[in-house]
Design an enzyme around this catalytic site. Structure first.
Site, PDB file in Angstrom:
ATOM      1  N   ARG A  83     -19.691 -42.176  21.744  1.00  0.00           N
ATOM      2  CA  ARG A  83     -20.255 -42.256  22.965  1.00  0.00           C
ATOM      3  C   ARG A  83     -21.016 -43.662  23.290  1.00  0.00           C
ATOM      4  O   ARG A  83     -20.893 -44.234  24.064  1.00  0.00           O
ATOM      5  CB  ARG A  83     -21.249 -41.079  23.375  1.00  0.00           C
ATOM      6  CG  ARG A  83     -20.262 -39.974  23.885  1.00  0.00           C
ATOM      7  CD  ARG A  83     -21.177 -38.604  24.043  1.00  0.00           C
ATOM      8  NE  ARG A  83     -22.119 -38.497  22.664  1.00  0.00           N
ATOM      9  CZ  ARG A  83     -22.618 -37.371  22.429  1.00  0.00           C
ATOM     10  NH1 ARG A  83     -22.822 -36.564  23.321  1.00  0.00           N
ATOM     11  NH2 ARG A  83     -23.332 -37.412  21.224  1.00  0.00           N
ATOM     12  N   ILE A 106     -13.058 -32.522  10.667  1.00  0.00           N
ATOM     13  CA  ILE A 106     -14.034 -31.636   9.892  1.00  0.00           C
ATOM     14  C   ILE A 106     -15.034 -31.506  10.736  1.00  0.00           C
ATOM     15  O   ILE A 106     -16.169 -31.218  10.421  1.00  0.00           O
ATOM     16  CB  ILE A 106     -14.633 -32.416   8.666  1.00  0.00           C
ATOM     17  CG1 ILE A 106     -15.131 -34.147   9.175  1.00  0.00           C
ATOM     18  CG2 ILE A 106     -13.774 -32.476   7.402  1.00  0.00           C
ATOM     19  CD1 ILE A 106     -16.143 -34.718   8.002  1.00  0.00           C
ATOM     20  N   ALA A 107     -14.786 -31.626  12.189  1.00  0.00           N
ATOM     21  CA  ALA A 107     -15.838 -31.505  13.138  1.00  0.00           C
ATOM     22  C   ALA A 107     -15.925 -30.191  13.598  1.00  0.00           C
ATOM     23  O   ALA A 107     -17.048 -29.606  13.166  1.00  0.00           O
ATOM     24  CB  ALA A 107     -15.421 -32.463  14.303  1.00  0.00           C
ATOM     25  N   ARG A 108     -15.042 -29.470  14.473  1.00  0.00           N
ATOM     26  CA  ARG A 108     -15.134 -28.341  15.120  1.00  0.00           C
ATOM     27  C   ARG A 108     -13.947 -28.060  15.419  1.00  0.00           C
ATOM     28  O   ARG A 108     -13.176 -28.984  15.947  1.00  0.00           O
ATOM     29  CB  ARG A 108     -16.308 -28.114  16.222  1.00  0.00           C
ATOM     30  CG  ARG A 108     -17.433 -28.010  15.876  1.00  0.00           C
ATOM     31  CD  ARG A 108     -17.964 -26.656  15.355  1.00  0.00           C
ATOM     32  NE  ARG A 108     -19.108 -26.305  14.932  1.00  0.00           N
ATOM     33  CZ  ARG A 108     -19.912 -26.557  13.857  1.00  0.00           C
ATOM     34  NH1 ARG A 108     -19.070 -27.042  12.865  1.00  0.00           N
ATOM     35  NH2 ARG A 108     -21.097 -26.352  13.566  1.00  0.00           N
ATOM     36  N   GLU A 131     -11.477 -19.947  14.630  1.00  0.00           N
ATOM     37  CA  GLU A 131     -11.534 -19.460  13.193  1.00  0.00           C
ATOM     38  C   GLU A 131     -12.326 -18.361  13.046  1.00  0.00           C
ATOM     39  O   GLU A 131     -13.149 -17.923  13.963  1.00  0.00           O
ATOM     40  CB  GLU A 131     -12.026 -20.583  12.688  1.00  0.00           C
ATOM     41  CG  GLU A 131     -13.534 -21.035  12.977  1.00  0.00           C
ATOM     42  CD  GLU A 131     -13.996 -22.418  12.037  1.00  0.00           C
ATOM     43  OE1 GLU A 131     -13.319 -23.316  12.237  1.00  0.00           O
ATOM     44  OE2 GLU A 131     -15.203 -22.480  11.713  1.00  0.00           O
ATOM     45  N   HIS A 146     -13.176 -24.115   6.344  1.00  0.00           N
ATOM     46  CA  HIS A 146     -14.638 -24.621   7.036  1.00  0.00           C
ATOM     47  C   HIS A 146     -15.705 -24.759   5.944  1.00  0.00           C
ATOM     48  O   HIS A 146     -16.859 -24.102   5.904  1.00  0.00           O
ATOM     49  CB  HIS A 146     -15.309 -23.737   8.166  1.00  0.00           C
ATOM     50  CG  HIS A 146     -16.382 -24.251   8.923  1.00  0.00           C
ATOM     51  ND1 HIS A 146     -16.365 -24.008  10.520  1.00  0.00           N
ATOM     52  CD2 HIS A 146     -16.984 -25.162   8.667  1.00  0.00           C
ATOM     53  CE1 HIS A 146     -17.127 -24.652  10.891  1.00  0.00           C
ATOM     54  NE2 HIS A 146     -17.834 -25.558   9.993  1.00  0.00           N
TER      55      HIS A 146
HETATM   56  C1  GLV Z   1     -21.241 -27.044   9.621  1.00  0.00           C
HETATM   57  O1  GLV Z   1     -20.087 -26.958  10.489  1.00  0.00           O
HETATM   58  C2  GLV Z   1     -22.131 -27.363  10.281  1.00  0.00           C
HETATM   59  O2  GLV Z   1     -22.541 -27.869  11.431  1.00  0.00           O
HETATM   60  O3  GLV Z   1     -23.268 -27.401   9.799  1.00  0.00           O
END
Ligand code: GLV
Length: 328
Positions: free
Chosen positions: A179, A238-240, A269, A287
């Site tokens: 951003r 690896i975000a969400r 998930e 996760h």
């Molecule tokens: C893991 O996904 C976190 O947000 O800590």
């Protein structure tokens, strides 16, 4: 004086529960039961604070039913399980667990990238299935990490950790989109150049997603974005869950419109889109990016420290909605 009452919504390290018990009357969930929303509400009623994890949704309905609640301390850096506006409106403090997981999560992002590009899990499944009978010149030939172009989408602390690993450890050319652009010193430290999202998708050999989830980042990567990527490219999330359109990704993987993906997070998930389970060119992990034992202990300890500091002197370590503190 009676101790404040807190709920620990999921099982955590016994030593963290013991520490909390020194300060609070604790209702724990060491059986790690998954509570439906109504049960979470019932257990939160009459509690002054909560120790939550990323799966525990705190929204207006929960807050309205639990007027005594003053703080929710998340054992996660991400906090999209919190409706932060509703919490602020209800005067409930939210805290998260940043920093302590940065390097561990960046390590994992890199591990997932390497497993994806070099087809490590796919080849292991092949071997375990007894299908390895001879060497062949292109067996599980993947793509290189060293010398390739790494595109980091979302250049916060974890994104910077991944960029540094790529640039300094593997001689990658690093491009990023965020951003806001990093200042020149940080860009130099990460050896990273700022580009548009479109250029990143078009030119990166490996795209790693490390941006926070919000309605604005929903499906940041969908069919149109996947179509911009090189057919030889890999994508790591690896975000969400929800940042990638998992159905569109599964279709792109099935049709080899991109080479491979590595996913640690999923829409809805712990359910995983069945089309993802049906393709072999994807590495799937449950996760676990922050899951080294020392880091998980540090995250739990920080959440506990936030609760303790809040009730001691209203000075939590990592508050998210500081406006609440001003009116306490
Ligand atoms: C893991 O996904 C976190 O947000 O800590």
């Amino acid at each position: 004086m009676s101790k404040p009452k807190i709920l620990v919504a999921r099982a955590v390290f016994p030593e963290v529960i013991a520490r909390l018990e020194q300060h609070f009357e604790v209702e724990a969930n060491q059986a790690d039961d998954s509570w439906p929303k109504a049960e979470l509400i019932a257990r939160l009623q009459g509690k002054d604070g909560a120790f939550t994890t990323g799966g525990d949704r705190i929204d207006a309905e929960v807050l309205a039913a639990c007027p005594q609640l003053k703080i929710c301390a998340n054992m996660a850096v991400g906090y999209n399980n919190f409706d932060l506006d509703a919490m602020t409106a209800a005067g409930v403090l939210a805290t998260n667990a940043p920093d302590v997981l940065t390097e561990t999560t960046a390590d994992f992002g890199f591990a997932l990238l390497m497993a994806t590009a070099r087809r490590i899990t796919e080849s292991e499944h092949y071997l375990r299935a007894g299908r390895w009978t001879k060497w062949s010149y292109d067996m599980f030939a993947g793509s290189d990490i060293h010398g390739s172009t790494l595109g980091v989408l979302g250049m916060g602390r974890i994104g910077q950790g991944i960029a540094k690993r790529g640039a300094h450890g593997f001689g990658m050319k690093v491009i990023y989109h965020n951003r806001s652009r990093l200042d020149a010193a940080l860009e130099a430290e990460c050896k990273a150049s700022y580009v548009s999202k479109e250029e990143l998708l078009k030119t990166a050999d490996h795209v790693v997603l490390v941006l926070p989830y919000s309605p604005a980042s929903h499906h940041t990567i969908g069919a149109a974005e996947l179509a911009l990527m090189k057919p030889s490219a890999t994508l790591v999330n690896i975000a969400r869950g929800g940042i990638v359109d998992d159905a569109a990704l599964a279709a792109a993987l099935r049709d080899k419109r991109i080479a491979a993906a590595g996913l640690d997070v999923f829409e809805g998930e712990p359910m995983v889109h069945p089309d993802l389970l049906a393709v072999s060119n994807v590495v799937l992990t449950p996760h676990i990016a922050s899951a080294s034992l020392p880091t998980r202990l540090a995250m739990a300890s920080l959440a506990a420290a936030n609760l303790i500091a809040f009730f001691n002197d209203k000075r939590p370590l990592t508050p998210l909605n500081t406006a609440v503190l001003a009116i306490k």
